[in-house]
Scaffold this active site. Structure first.
Site, PDB file in Angstrom:
ATOM      1  N   ARG A  68      11.546 -29.306 -82.933  1.00 50.26           N
ATOM      2  CA  ARG A  68      11.299 -30.107 -81.715  1.00 50.26           C
ATOM      3  C   ARG A  68      12.197 -29.622 -80.585  1.00 50.26           C
ATOM      4  O   ARG A  68      13.365 -29.986 -80.491  1.00 50.26           O
ATOM      5  CB  ARG A  68      11.570 -31.580 -82.001  1.00 50.26           C
ATOM      6  CG  ARG A  68      11.421 -32.488 -80.783  1.00 50.26           C
ATOM      7  CD  ARG A  68       9.999 -32.670 -80.333  1.00 50.26           C
ATOM      8  NE  ARG A  68       9.183 -33.342 -81.345  1.00 50.26           N
ATOM      9  CZ  ARG A  68       7.836 -33.312 -81.351  1.00 50.26           C
ATOM     10  NH1 ARG A  68       7.173 -32.676 -80.405  1.00 50.26           N
ATOM     11  NH2 ARG A  68       7.178 -33.916 -82.309  1.00 50.26           N
ATOM     12  N   ARG A  91       3.826 -22.351 -85.554  1.00 46.22           N
ATOM     13  CA  ARG A  91       5.170 -22.895 -85.292  1.00 46.22           C
ATOM     14  C   ARG A  91       5.850 -23.393 -86.567  1.00 46.22           C
ATOM     15  O   ARG A  91       7.017 -23.790 -86.529  1.00 46.22           O
ATOM     16  CB  ARG A  91       5.095 -24.024 -84.262  1.00 46.22           C
ATOM     17  CG  ARG A  91       4.272 -25.231 -84.709  1.00 46.22           C
ATOM     18  CD  ARG A  91       4.257 -26.323 -83.649  1.00 46.22           C
ATOM     19  NE  ARG A  91       3.466 -27.478 -84.059  1.00 46.22           N
ATOM     20  CZ  ARG A  91       3.588 -28.681 -83.533  1.00 46.22           C
ATOM     21  NH1 ARG A  91       4.479 -28.904 -82.589  1.00 46.22           N
ATOM     22  NH2 ARG A  91       2.827 -29.680 -83.944  1.00 46.22           N
ATOM     23  N   HIS A 161       4.856 -23.683 -75.752  1.00 46.93           N
ATOM     24  CA  HIS A 161       5.064 -25.126 -75.541  1.00 46.93           C
ATOM     25  C   HIS A 161       6.509 -25.380 -75.057  1.00 46.93           C
ATOM     26  O   HIS A 161       7.329 -25.982 -75.755  1.00 46.93           O
ATOM     27  CB  HIS A 161       4.814 -25.824 -76.874  1.00 46.93           C
ATOM     28  CG  HIS A 161       4.659 -27.308 -76.813  1.00 46.93           C
ATOM     29  ND1 HIS A 161       5.574 -28.141 -76.219  1.00 46.93           N
ATOM     30  CD2 HIS A 161       3.678 -28.096 -77.291  1.00 46.93           C
ATOM     31  CE1 HIS A 161       5.152 -29.392 -76.353  1.00 46.93           C
ATOM     32  NE2 HIS A 161       4.006 -29.391 -77.002  1.00 46.93           N
ATOM     33  N   ASP A 206       0.622 -36.520 -70.007  1.00 47.29           N
ATOM     34  CA  ASP A 206       0.112 -35.539 -70.984  1.00 47.29           C
ATOM     35  C   ASP A 206      -1.196 -34.975 -70.446  1.00 47.29           C
ATOM     36  O   ASP A 206      -2.275 -35.496 -70.721  1.00 47.29           O
ATOM     37  CB  ASP A 206      -0.080 -36.232 -72.346  1.00 47.29           C
ATOM     38  CG  ASP A 206      -0.421 -35.236 -73.448  1.00 47.29           C
ATOM     39  OD1 ASP A 206      -0.583 -34.036 -73.143  1.00 47.29           O
ATOM     40  OD2 ASP A 206      -0.536 -35.672 -74.609  1.00 47.29           O
ATOM     41  N   GLU A 263       3.810 -26.064 -70.128  1.00 42.76           N
ATOM     42  CA  GLU A 263       3.321 -25.145 -71.152  1.00 42.76           C
ATOM     43  C   GLU A 263       2.281 -24.178 -70.574  1.00 42.76           C
ATOM     44  O   GLU A 263       1.435 -24.588 -69.779  1.00 42.76           O
ATOM     45  CB  GLU A 263       2.667 -25.944 -72.283  1.00 42.76           C
ATOM     46  CG  GLU A 263       3.578 -27.036 -72.828  1.00 42.76           C
ATOM     47  CD  GLU A 263       2.844 -28.039 -73.708  1.00 42.76           C
ATOM     48  OE1 GLU A 263       1.906 -27.642 -74.417  1.00 42.76           O
ATOM     49  OE2 GLU A 263       3.204 -29.228 -73.674  1.00 42.76           O
TER      50      GLU A 263
HETATM   51  C1  BG6 Z   1       1.499 -31.356 -76.030  1.00 45.84           C
HETATM   52  C2  BG6 Z   1       0.256 -32.173 -76.149  1.00 45.84           C
HETATM   53  O1  BG6 Z   1       1.141 -30.015 -75.833  1.00 45.84           O
HETATM   54  O2  BG6 Z   1       2.251 -31.453 -77.235  1.00 45.84           O
HETATM   55  C3  BG6 Z   1       0.605 -33.607 -76.515  1.00 45.84           C
HETATM   56  O3  BG6 Z   1      -0.442 -32.121 -74.917  1.00 45.84           O
HETATM   57  C4  BG6 Z   1       1.469 -33.656 -77.759  1.00 45.84           C
HETATM   58  O4  BG6 Z   1      -0.588 -34.358 -76.697  1.00 45.84           O
HETATM   59  C5  BG6 Z   1       2.679 -32.772 -77.533  1.00 45.84           C
HETATM   60  O5  BG6 Z   1       1.865 -34.984 -78.001  1.00 45.84           O
HETATM   61  C6  BG6 Z   1       3.638 -32.716 -78.725  1.00 45.84           C
HETATM   62  O6  BG6 Z   1       2.977 -32.375 -79.878  1.00 45.84           O
HETATM   63  P1  BG6 Z   1       3.731 -32.370 -81.265  1.00 45.84           P
HETATM   64  O7  BG6 Z   1       2.696 -32.013 -82.302  1.00 45.84           O
HETATM   65  O8  BG6 Z   1       4.805 -31.324 -81.162  1.00 45.84           O
HETATM   66  O9  BG6 Z   1       4.304 -33.742 -81.454  1.00 45.84           O
END
Ligand code: BG6
Length: 287
Positions: A68, A91, A161, A206, A263
């Site tokens: 994360r 990932r 991301h 989002d 992103e």
């Molecule tokens: C973003 C999406 O790219 O990633 C969101 O648009 C999503 O909808 C976010 O919540 C995080 O995703 P994750 O799978 O890492 O919790």
């Protein structure tokens, strides 16, 4: 790092959870750290500057987990736009270290992911993905390249991301998206249009913006980060807001104020690759 590593400008050491972490330092002192797990860039410090990427203090580091923060690589599926797990497998799996190249002031690390029995179970295609992470001056350029090594065509969606560290998301905005259509993923995928010149972060945001321009700007407490993209037609702006963050075990309660994600995305239309064909996209951050 021993003397020869210092000469080469990189080292690979055990990081969190014992996972191998590649640390690259350019001649001018700028620095990046990349976990081979997910090819996730978790740190970028331009020379003489502070950390520019957000990494959760409670991020999970382990096989099968997605880290994360930093710059997770989303492939071969963006979000839930397909049958795979959210954001695909790239990932969550270990990538291979290929090498670090130096040319002038530029220092670039290359990581590779090839199909395996594990990826084939999810996605029955043969491919090679390469991530190049290049430090040069006050920029970090990340390129994702995908080659179809199969005998038939395939299609995919993908993203870098990027979690950008900010002093306070409530005092941060993104410029460059005015006039664009977007898919509002915080409102059941309804289609909206960006009328305001800037995207602010008053709560959960989002949005998947279609056909984004090649340059966006993140303004954070008077500091500007220029975000360029090439090859990725779309852009996502994401911040989970307080309520969603409270339900996420790999973020601390106040973390939604500490980052925004901008992103580089290819998802409005899937990328189609015939046998032997290659696609690539780059996101460049300029501090
Ligand atoms: C973003 C999406 O790219 O990633 C969101 O648009 C999503 O909808 C976010 O919540 C995080 O995703 P994750 O799978 O890492 O919790």
């Amino acid at each position: 790092m021993d003397a020869s590593d210092a000469d080469r400008g990189f080292s690979i050491e055990p990081g969190a959870g014992g996972l191998p972490s590649l640390r690259v330092t350019a001649r001018d002192g700028s620095f990046a750290e990349i976990y081979l797990h997910g090819a996730t860039v978790v740190s970028w410090k331009p020379a003489g500057d502070t950390e520019r990427l957000f990494l959760s203090r409670v991020a999970r580091f382990g096989p099968g987990e997605a880290i994360r923060g930093g710059v997770p690589v989303v492939f071969p599926q963006f979000s839930t736009l397909g049958p795979l797990r959210q954001h695909g497998f790239a990932r969550r799996v270990a990538w291979e270290f290929v090498g670090v190249e130096s040319q002038g002031e530029r220092r670039a690390a290359v990581l590779r992911l090839q199909d395996s029995a594990e990826t084939q179970r999810d996605w029955p295609h043969r491919f090679v993905a390469e991530l190049t992470v290049a430090l040069e001056g006050r920029s970090l350029a990340i390129t994702l390249a995908v080659t179809n090594t199969d005998s038939g065509p395939f299609s995919f969606t993908a993203a870098l991301h990027t979690y950008l560290a900010v002093a306070d998301a409530a005092q941060t905005h993104v410029e460059g998206l005015a006039g664009l259509r977007y898919r509002d993923q915080a409102a059941s995928g309804s289609i909206g249009q960006q009328t305001a010149a800037r995207v602010d972060f008053p709560g959960e945001i989002d949005r998947l913006y279609f056909n984004a321009p090649p340059e966006l700007r993140l303004i954070d407490a008077g500091r500007t980060t220029v975000i360029r993209s090439a090859g990725f037609p779309d852009a996502v702006v994401w911040n989970p807001g307080a309520a969603k963050t409270a339900g996420m075990t790999d973020l601390e309660p106040g973390d939604y104020r500490r980052f925004v994600c901008v992103e580089a995305v290819a998802a409005g239309a899937p990328v189609e690759l015939g046998p032997g064909e290659k696609w690539q996209g780059t996101q460049t951050l300029l501090a």
